[in-house]
Design a protein around this motif. Structure first.
Motif, PDB file in Angstrom:
ATOM      1  N   SER A   1       0.835  -1.197   0.000  1.00 17.67           N
ATOM      2  CA  SER A   1       0.000   0.000   0.000  1.00 17.67           C
ATOM      3  C   SER A   1       0.874   1.252   0.000  1.00 17.67           C
ATOM      4  O   SER A   1       2.075   1.196   0.267  1.00 17.67           O
ATOM      5  CB  SER A   1      -0.899   0.013   1.236  1.00 17.67           C
ATOM      6  OG  SER A   1      -0.120   0.153   2.418  1.00 17.67           O
ATOM      7  N   ARG A   2       0.266   2.385  -0.294  1.00 19.90           N
ATOM      8  CA  ARG A   2       1.013   3.646  -0.312  1.00 19.90           C
ATOM      9  C   ARG A   2       1.626   3.938   1.048  1.00 19.90           C
ATOM     10  O   ARG A   2       2.797   4.319   1.148  1.00 19.90           O
ATOM     11  CB  ARG A   2       0.095   4.800  -0.728  1.00 19.90           C
ATOM     12  CG  ARG A   2       0.758   6.175  -0.645  1.00 19.90           C
ATOM     13  CD  ARG A   2      -0.148   7.292  -1.136  1.00 19.90           C
ATOM     14  NE  ARG A   2       0.410   8.597  -0.839  1.00 19.90           N
ATOM     15  CZ  ARG A   2       1.372   9.185  -1.531  1.00 19.90           C
ATOM     16  NH1 ARG A   2       1.893   8.579  -2.580  1.00 19.90           N
ATOM     17  NH2 ARG A   2       1.821  10.378  -1.187  1.00 19.90           N
TER      18      ARG A   2
ATOM     19  N   THR B   1       2.497   1.844   3.400  1.00 22.29           N
ATOM     20  CA  THR B   1       3.613   0.924   3.637  1.00 22.29           C
ATOM     21  C   THR B   1       4.840   1.357   2.854  1.00 22.29           C
ATOM     22  O   THR B   1       5.964   1.314   3.366  1.00 22.29           O
ATOM     23  CB  THR B   1       3.214  -0.506   3.241  1.00 22.29           C
ATOM     24  OG1 THR B   1       2.085  -0.918   4.009  1.00 22.29           O
ATOM     25  CG2 THR B   1       4.360  -1.473   3.483  1.00 22.29           C
ATOM     26  N   GLN B   2       4.636   1.780   1.616  1.00 23.62           N
ATOM     27  CA  GLN B   2       5.774   2.210   0.805  1.00 23.62           C
ATOM     28  C   GLN B   2       6.429   3.466   1.365  1.00 23.62           C
ATOM     29  O   GLN B   2       7.661   3.588   1.368  1.00 23.62           O
ATOM     30  CB  GLN B   2       5.321   2.454  -0.635  1.00 23.62           C
ATOM     31  CG  GLN B   2       4.966   1.187  -1.398  1.00 23.62           C
ATOM     32  CD  GLN B   2       4.869   1.424  -2.889  1.00 23.62           C
ATOM     33  OE1 GLN B   2       5.646   2.190  -3.445  1.00 23.62           O
ATOM     34  NE2 GLN B   2       3.923   0.767  -3.539  1.00 23.62           N
TER      35      GLN B   2
ATOM     36  N   GLU C   1       6.528   4.573  -4.780  1.00 32.54           N
ATOM     37  CA  GLU C   1       5.695   5.703  -4.350  1.00 32.54           C
ATOM     38  C   GLU C   1       6.406   6.506  -3.269  1.00 32.54           C
ATOM     39  O   GLU C   1       6.333   7.735  -3.236  1.00 32.54           O
ATOM     40  CB  GLU C   1       4.341   5.205  -3.847  1.00 32.54           C
ATOM     41  CG  GLU C   1       3.426   4.683  -4.941  1.00 32.54           C
ATOM     42  CD  GLU C   1       1.991   4.558  -4.474  1.00 32.54           C
ATOM     43  OE1 GLU C   1       1.485   5.496  -3.827  1.00 32.54           O
ATOM     44  OE2 GLU C   1       1.369   3.525  -4.756  1.00 32.54           O
TER      45      GLU C   1
END
Length: 514
Positions: free
Chosen positions: A226-227, A229-230, A291
């Motif tokens: 997910s964003r 997490t990134q 990201e």
């Protein structure tokens, strides 16, 4: 692996690239202390064999030819390695012993093997502590295992383990064979590295837990993350790699470590150990969390330019030869970071060739600085004037290395710095245009401090420490330095030696993270 389950020759070569220096280190540890010179010769032979095998990894690249079967690995086309070996390692935890090589890692693998060979060969004639050369060479081989494993690992957990292998042997090299303040410098190096290691471990755990896999090929592009997490993973990984590189403002361990380390320790530190951080930033941080990379790109660009400017200004104030060269690495790594921060093909290519050029040129500079200090027993610039009059060959080589480092067209140092500025300019917009201009000004400051270095050391009346020098160079020095001089010329005149092999994987990486 081949379709029939057997290991391809490419996989054998990957294991041999890591296994040969490991076997050499074990063998040296088993030899008696009285066989010190024989042990150093043995270690040099293993280092030479490692270089030969590492160079052969290019055979069959991208073709799956006789040297290696191209496996249908997960991941975008082109991200797949030239050769890989993927074996079950810890089945209960689904950990795999996954090694691979492509155009991003291959030049760094060869550079690591070459510099290790030159350093091991150098110890045949010059040992900081007589009678303890066997231990020094064994430690250099262990460091080589860790660095090569980092560049070849395609499993995040395996990457972390190899990343950590380097810490203790490099600590020992600095603490045992270093200068007067060696223990303080070694402790500082260890503490900073451990701080980065903790962040790297947390970042790896975050990625593996969220994605359910540690395979770097499958993770490239950030699929399954997910964003949020990134963003978290990139922050942790970027800081961890910034410590190792080191990138400003986490660089303060570097000058002490370089100044106190023995000559061969400084060469390995500057030549390839710093590249573990910038390589990890490209392969792991950007590749796994794109990201997060796009989100942090402006900050990385600003920090990169700050490193270029600050590093150059600090170099102008230095009065010690090795310390000046050490601080110059901060600025050069700033150009590498600027290229990475642009997230463009030109920028990533600039970072890759900048890595190689810095390893070759700064490795040569530390060899020369060590030779000067061994002869004069001082590193103070004020006590080294007139080197050209007493030792013209040594002064000439120092001039060549300094000019290569400042980025003269036709030499290796030019391409990485020029392309990094071009990549920032091409990004466009007020921020990146300003960063490009400031980085170009930093390049001018680089020329200023290196020309100041040459004026202080090579010119003027010969100082008492320089007057007693013999004019010639030893065979050991010529053998150790000549490959680096030739490489600086070759890469400067034919940058495709590095850029050619990296073009396809860089394009594939950028396509995967879009």
């Amino acid at each position: 692996m081949n379709p029939d389950g057997t290991v391809a020759l490419g996989g054998v070569a990957l294991v041999a690239t890591i296994g040969l220096p490991a076997l050499g280190a074990i063998l040296l540890a088993l030899l008696p202390a009285r066989a010190d010179r024989a042990a150093r010769i043995t270690g040099t032979v293993f280092a030479a064999a490692t270089l030969v095998v590492a160079a052969l990894l290019a055979i069959g690249a991208n073709t799956g030819g006789w040297f290696g079967y191209q496996p249908p690995s997960a991941g975008p086309p082109g991200v797949r390695p030239w050769h890989d070996l993927d074996l079950s390692w810890v089945p209960g935890l689904d950990l795999r012993f996954h090694l691979g090589v492509d155009g991003v890692s291959y030049p760094l693998v060869v550079l690591t093997a070459l510099l290790t060979l030159l350093c091991c060969g150098y110890t045949l004639w010059r040992v900081p502590t007589p009678g303890r050369g066997r231990t020094l060479v064994a430690l250099l081989l262990v460091v080589e295992v860790g660095i090569l494993g980092t560049f070849l690992a395609l499993d995040l957990v395996l990457f972390f383990l190899f990343f950590e292998v380097v810490l203790l042997p490099m600590y020992a090299v600095i603490a045992i064979w270093g200068g007067e303040d060696r223990r303080h410098a070694a402790r500082k190096f260890a503490l900073y590295t451990l701080f980065g290691s903790v962040l790297l471990l947390v970042g790896v755990f975050t990625v593996v837990t969220a994605a359910g896999t540690a395979d770097l090929v499958a993770l490239t592009g950030g699929d399954g993350l997910s964003r949020g997490t990134q963003l978290a993973a990139f922050t942790l990984l970027a800081i961890a790699f910034a410590v190792k590189s080191p990138l400003w403002p986490l660089h303060s361990w570097l000058p002490d470590a370089h100044t106190q380390a023995p000559t061969v320790g400084s060469v390995i530190l500057a030549g390839v150990l710093l590249k573990m951080g910038t390589y990890g930033l490209i392969r792991v941080a950007v590749g796994v969390a794109p990201e997060g990379a796009r989100w942090a790109a402006p900050v990385l660009g600003i920090l990169a330019v700050a490193a270029i400017i600050v590093g150059s200004l600090v170099c102008l104030a230095q009065s010690d030869l090795k310390r000046l060269i050490a601080y110059s690495s901060v600025g050069h790594m700033g150009f590498v970071l600027l290229g990475i921060a642009t997230l463009t093909a030109t920028g990533i290519q600039a970072a890759l060739i900048g890595n190689i050029a810095h390893g070759v040129i700064t490795g040569l500079l530390f060899f020369l600085a060590g030779a000067i200090k061994d002869r004069t027993h001082t590193g103070a610039l004020t006590e080294l004037s007139g080197l050209r009059e007493s030792t013209p060959r040594l002064a000439g080589l120092l001039g060549f290395a300094a000019i290569a480092s400042l980025g003269l067209p036709g030499l290796a140092g030019f391409w990485g710095e020029a392309f990094a500025v071009v990549a920032a300019w091409q990004r466009g917009g007020p921020l990146w245009t300003t960063l490009a201009v400031l980085a170009a000004c930093g390049g001018a400051l680089t020329a200023a401090y290196l020309l100041r270095l040459l004026r202080r050391v090579s010119h003027g009346p010969a100082s008492p420490a320089v007057l007693t020098l013999t004019p010639g160079l030893s065979h050991a020095e010529l053998l150790a330095w000549s490959p680096l001089v030739l490489l600086a010329l070759a890469i400067g005149l034919a940058p495709t030696l590095v850029l050619g092999v990296a073009e396809t994987p860089v394009g594939a990486l950028l396509e995967a993270i879009r």
